[in-house]
Design a protein around this motif. Structure first.
Motif, PDB file in Angstrom:
ATOM      1  N   ASN A 122       0.886  -1.283  -0.019  1.00  0.00           N
ATOM      2  CA  ASN A 122       0.095  -0.048   0.052  1.00  0.00           C
ATOM      3  C   ASN A 122       0.944   1.410  -0.050  1.00  0.00           C
ATOM      4  OD1 ASN A 122      -2.441  -1.414   0.019  1.00  0.00           O
ATOM      5  ND2 ASN A 122      -3.136  -0.147   1.685  1.00  0.00           N
ATOM      6  N   PRO A 123       0.355   2.216  -0.588  1.00  0.00           N
ATOM      7  CA  PRO A 123       1.173   3.565  -0.520  1.00  0.00           C
ATOM      8  C   PRO A 123       1.141   4.377   0.804  1.00  0.00           C
ATOM      9  CG  PRO A 123      -1.160   3.870  -1.678  1.00  0.00           C
ATOM     10  CD  PRO A 123      -0.855   2.375  -1.232  1.00  0.00           C
ATOM     11  N   ASP A 124       0.491   3.708   1.876  1.00  0.00           N
ATOM     12  CA  ASP A 124       0.512   4.389   3.161  1.00  0.00           C
ATOM     13  C   ASP A 124       1.294   3.319   4.272  1.00  0.00           C
ATOM     14  OD1 ASP A 124      -1.475   2.141   3.283  1.00  0.00           O
ATOM     15  OD2 ASP A 124      -3.039   3.342   3.729  1.00  0.00           O
ATOM     16  N   ILE A 125       2.349   2.450   3.716  1.00  0.00           N
ATOM     17  CA  ILE A 125       2.799   1.706   4.735  1.00  0.00           C
ATOM     18  C   ILE A 125       4.398   2.174   4.696  1.00  0.00           C
ATOM     19  CG2 ILE A 125       3.778  -0.527   4.729  1.00  0.00           C
ATOM     20  CD1 ILE A 125       1.133  -0.732   5.401  1.00  0.00           C
ATOM     21  N   GLY A 185       2.313   3.350  16.975  1.00  0.00           N
ATOM     22  CA  GLY A 185       2.880   2.164  17.001  1.00  0.00           C
ATOM     23  C   GLY A 185       2.226   0.952  17.891  1.00  0.00           C
ATOM     24  N   HIS A 186       1.153   1.060  17.922  1.00  0.00           N
ATOM     25  CA  HIS A 186       0.157   0.042  18.507  1.00  0.00           C
ATOM     26  C   HIS A 186      -0.307  -0.868  17.513  1.00  0.00           C
ATOM     27  CE1 HIS A 186      -1.143   3.432  21.206  1.00  0.00           C
ATOM     28  NE2 HIS A 186      -0.191   2.911  21.910  1.00  0.00           N
ATOM     29  N   GLY A 239      -4.213  -6.844   2.767  1.00  0.00           N
ATOM     30  CA  GLY A 239      -3.648  -6.499   1.322  1.00  0.00           C
ATOM     31  C   GLY A 239      -2.445  -5.555   1.573  1.00  0.00           C
ATOM     32  N   CYS A 240      -2.392  -4.801   2.559  1.00  0.00           N
ATOM     33  CA  CYS A 240      -1.351  -3.555   2.620  1.00  0.00           C
ATOM     34  C   CYS A 240      -0.177  -4.109   2.563  1.00  0.00           C
ATOM     35  CB  CYS A 240      -1.666  -2.843   4.009  1.00  0.00           C
ATOM     36  SG  CYS A 240      -1.445  -3.690   5.467  1.00  0.00           S
ATOM     37  N   PHE A 241       0.201  -5.348   3.003  1.00  0.00           N
ATOM     38  CA  PHE A 241       1.530  -5.933   2.674  1.00  0.00           C
ATOM     39  C   PHE A 241       1.436  -7.173   2.541  1.00  0.00           C
ATOM     40  CE2 PHE A 241       5.563  -7.740   3.827  1.00  0.00           C
ATOM     41  CZ  PHE A 241       6.537  -6.655   3.949  1.00  0.00           C
ATOM     42  N   MET A 242       1.511  -7.921   1.467  1.00  0.00           N
ATOM     43  CA  MET A 242       1.208  -9.328   1.097  1.00  0.00           C
ATOM     44  C   MET A 242       2.734  -9.497   0.265  1.00  0.00           C
ATOM     45  SD  MET A 242      -2.564  -9.541   0.014  1.00  0.00           S
ATOM     46  CE  MET A 242      -2.858 -11.219   0.382  1.00  0.00           C
ATOM     47  N   LEU A 243       3.677 -10.210   0.972  1.00  0.00           N
ATOM     48  CA  LEU A 243       4.869 -10.826   0.125  1.00  0.00           C
ATOM     49  C   LEU A 243       4.787 -12.221  -0.262  1.00  0.00           C
ATOM     50  CD1 LEU A 243       7.848 -10.221  -0.637  1.00  0.00           C
ATOM     51  CD2 LEU A 243       8.554 -10.834   1.572  1.00  0.00           C
ATOM     52  N   PRO A 273       5.902 -11.922  13.015  1.00  0.00           N
ATOM     53  CA  PRO A 273       6.037 -10.619  13.703  1.00  0.00           C
ATOM     54  C   PRO A 273       7.656 -10.239  13.600  1.00  0.00           C
ATOM     55  CG  PRO A 273       5.744 -12.598  15.229  1.00  0.00           C
ATOM     56  CD  PRO A 273       5.512 -13.041  13.731  1.00  0.00           C
ATOM     57  N   ALA A 274       8.510 -11.008  13.102  1.00  0.00           N
ATOM     58  CA  ALA A 274       9.830 -10.319  13.291  1.00  0.00           C
ATOM     59  C   ALA A 274       9.812  -9.311  11.870  1.00  0.00           C
ATOM     60  CB  ALA A 274      10.834 -11.408  12.858  1.00  0.00           C
ATOM     61  N   VAL A 275       8.974  -9.512  11.094  1.00  0.00           N
ATOM     62  CA  VAL A 275       8.678  -8.393   9.896  1.00  0.00           C
ATOM     63  C   VAL A 275       7.707  -7.372  10.299  1.00  0.00           C
ATOM     64  CG1 VAL A 275       8.036  -8.173   7.554  1.00  0.00           C
ATOM     65  CG2 VAL A 275       9.118 -10.288   8.167  1.00  0.00           C
ATOM     66  N   ARG A 276       8.157  -6.188  10.276  1.00  0.00           N
ATOM     67  CA  ARG A 276       7.569  -5.096  11.016  1.00  0.00           C
ATOM     68  C   ARG A 276       7.278  -3.891  10.058  1.00  0.00           C
ATOM     69  NH1 ARG A 276       7.473  -5.828  16.751  1.00  0.00           N
ATOM     70  NH2 ARG A 276       6.627  -3.927  17.109  1.00  0.00           N
ATOM     71  N   VAL A 277       6.035  -3.639  10.083  1.00  0.00           N
ATOM     72  CA  VAL A 277       5.595  -2.161   9.148  1.00  0.00           C
ATOM     73  C   VAL A 277       4.512  -1.262  10.049  1.00  0.00           C
ATOM     74  CG1 VAL A 277       5.748  -3.498   7.050  1.00  0.00           C
ATOM     75  CG2 VAL A 277       3.680  -3.197   8.028  1.00  0.00           C
ATOM     76  N   LEU A 278       4.397  -0.156   9.640  1.00  0.00           N
ATOM     77  CA  LEU A 278       3.589   0.656  10.122  1.00  0.00           C
ATOM     78  C   LEU A 278       2.483   0.988   9.049  1.00  0.00           C
ATOM     79  CD1 LEU A 278       5.506   3.164  12.326  1.00  0.00           C
ATOM     80  CD2 LEU A 278       4.217   1.291  12.963  1.00  0.00           C
ATOM     81  N   HIS A 279       1.120   1.011   9.378  1.00  0.00           N
ATOM     82  CA  HIS A 279       0.094   1.446   8.599  1.00  0.00           C
ATOM     83  C   HIS A 279      -0.648   2.682   8.807  1.00  0.00           C
ATOM     84  CE1 HIS A 279      -3.990  -0.150   6.745  1.00  0.00           C
ATOM     85  NE2 HIS A 279      -3.494   0.483   6.110  1.00  0.00           N
ATOM     86  N   HIS A 280      -0.786   3.421   7.897  1.00  0.00           N
ATOM     87  CA  HIS A 280      -1.338   4.821   8.037  1.00  0.00           C
ATOM     88  C   HIS A 280      -2.874   4.758   7.615  1.00  0.00           C
ATOM     89  CE1 HIS A 280       2.381   6.810   9.438  1.00  0.00           C
ATOM     90  NE2 HIS A 280       2.872   5.695   8.485  1.00  0.00           N
ATOM     91  N   GLY A 281      -3.621   3.553   7.120  1.00  0.00           N
ATOM     92  CA  GLY A 281      -4.801   3.634   6.314  1.00  0.00           C
ATOM     93  C   GLY A 281      -5.878   3.738   7.489  1.00  0.00           C
ATOM     94  N   GLY A 282      -7.155   3.803   6.792  1.00  0.00           N
ATOM     95  CA  GLY A 282      -8.379   3.956   7.497  1.00  0.00           C
ATOM     96  C   GLY A 282      -9.481   3.074   7.065  1.00  0.00           C
ATOM     97  N   GLY A 283     -10.590   2.932   7.727  1.00  0.00           N
ATOM     98  CA  GLY A 283     -11.736   2.058   7.271  1.00  0.00           C
ATOM     99  C   GLY A 283     -12.575   2.781   6.179  1.00  0.00           C
TER     100      GLY A 283
END
Length: 281
Positions: A109-112, A144-145, A200-204, A243-253
């Motif tokens: 996603n463009p907000d990750i 960070g939650h 779908g915000c981060f699917m490797l 969980p060793a792979v970490r990202v932040l997500h700025h999206g909304g519902g």
């Protein structure tokens, strides 16, 4: 070359697809910067690993030449796919997937914001677990939650409560939502194998898995395409929350994005349940 690095071939490369529609330029630049840093950390241990970013412009792309120049300076190659109009989220990613080469593909996603070591940890996980074909990370919010974006199969009530009820009322359904969001299994420490649905915000993916799945189902314009793809992925591979792979997500519902998004959400939910089965309560 350092002692832990190894040369990589084109077949071992990583492609990344980011689909945008009228994106926030500052957030998109932040996403690209974090992607560049994550790729630097990955490439430090895999000399010559090719990484290619496909930026899919569904409309309204701002001037991001400076951000793309920075990525190229970090050794990434980039392409902008444009001129096709707003074809939707899944179809947009498919435009990139059908052009991609290499062993792995990241739907992003463009907000990750990616942690610097996120891709390195992901590759290490795939190398240690050859049966895994789709990886989902620990996802945090802007504070960070942890966001609990792995899912069990939803009911209509689950979707309504989580997506449309105000926070003051969602608390009445706390135990139900906790089960839907897999809070009994998802945490900051433990790998969880085969969560039914991942975000779908981060699917490797291993590219071999995406090829078997033929990418996203283009019947979804927006919403539920990741639910659909997750469920189909279980037919051909194992899915891992790592969980060793970490990202932040700025999206909304959807409800917070206006009535048009609510309508798209409901239309996609109808298609999803028609395909996989209706569950009401």
């Amino acid at each position: 070359m350092n002692a832990t690095s190894a040369p990589c071939s084109e077949l071992e490369g990583l492609s990344v697809s980011v689909v945008t529609y009228r994106p926030d330029r500052a957030q998109l630049a932040t996403t690209f910067a974090s992607l560049g840093h994550a790729c630097e950390a990955l490439r430090a241990t895999r000399t010559g690993l090719p990484v290619h970013l496909y930026l899919v412009d569904n409309g309204g792309l701002p001037d991001v030449r400076a951000a793309l120049d920075d990525l190229r300076a970090q050794g990434l190659s980039t392409s902008i796919l444009s001129g096709h109009g707003n074809v939707g989220y899944g179809r947009g990613h498919n435009l990139a997937i059908e052009r991609a080469t290499g062993r792995y593909h990241l739907v992003l996603n463009p907000d990750i914001d990616l942690d610097r070591d996120s891709l390195l940890r992901a590759f290490e996980f795939f190398e240690a677990h050859p049966d895994a074909g789709l990886l989902t990370p620990w996802i945090g919010d802007e504070a960070g939650h942890q966001q609990f974006l792995c899912r069990r199969y939803p009911t209509l009530l689950d979707l309504f409560v989580r997506g449309f009820l105000p926070a003051s009322l969602r608390g009445l359904f706390g135990r139900r939502l906790a089960r839907y969001e897999m809070r009994d299994l998802i945490n900051e420490r433990d790998i969880c194998w085969d969560p039914p649905i991942v975000s779908g915000c981060f699917m490797l993916f291993r590219m071999s898995v995406l090829e078997k799945l033929h990418g996203f189902d283009t019947r979804y314009f927006l919403y539920f395409e990741d639910y659909d793809l997750s469920l189909r992925a279980h037919d051909v591979t194992r899915v891992a929350y790592t969980p060793a792979v970490r990202v932040l997500h700025h999206g909304g519902g959807a409800a917070r994005k206006g009535s048009a998004h609510v309508r798209m959400f409901m239309a996609s939910a109808y298609k999803f349940f028609n395909r996989f089965g209706w569950k009401w309560l």
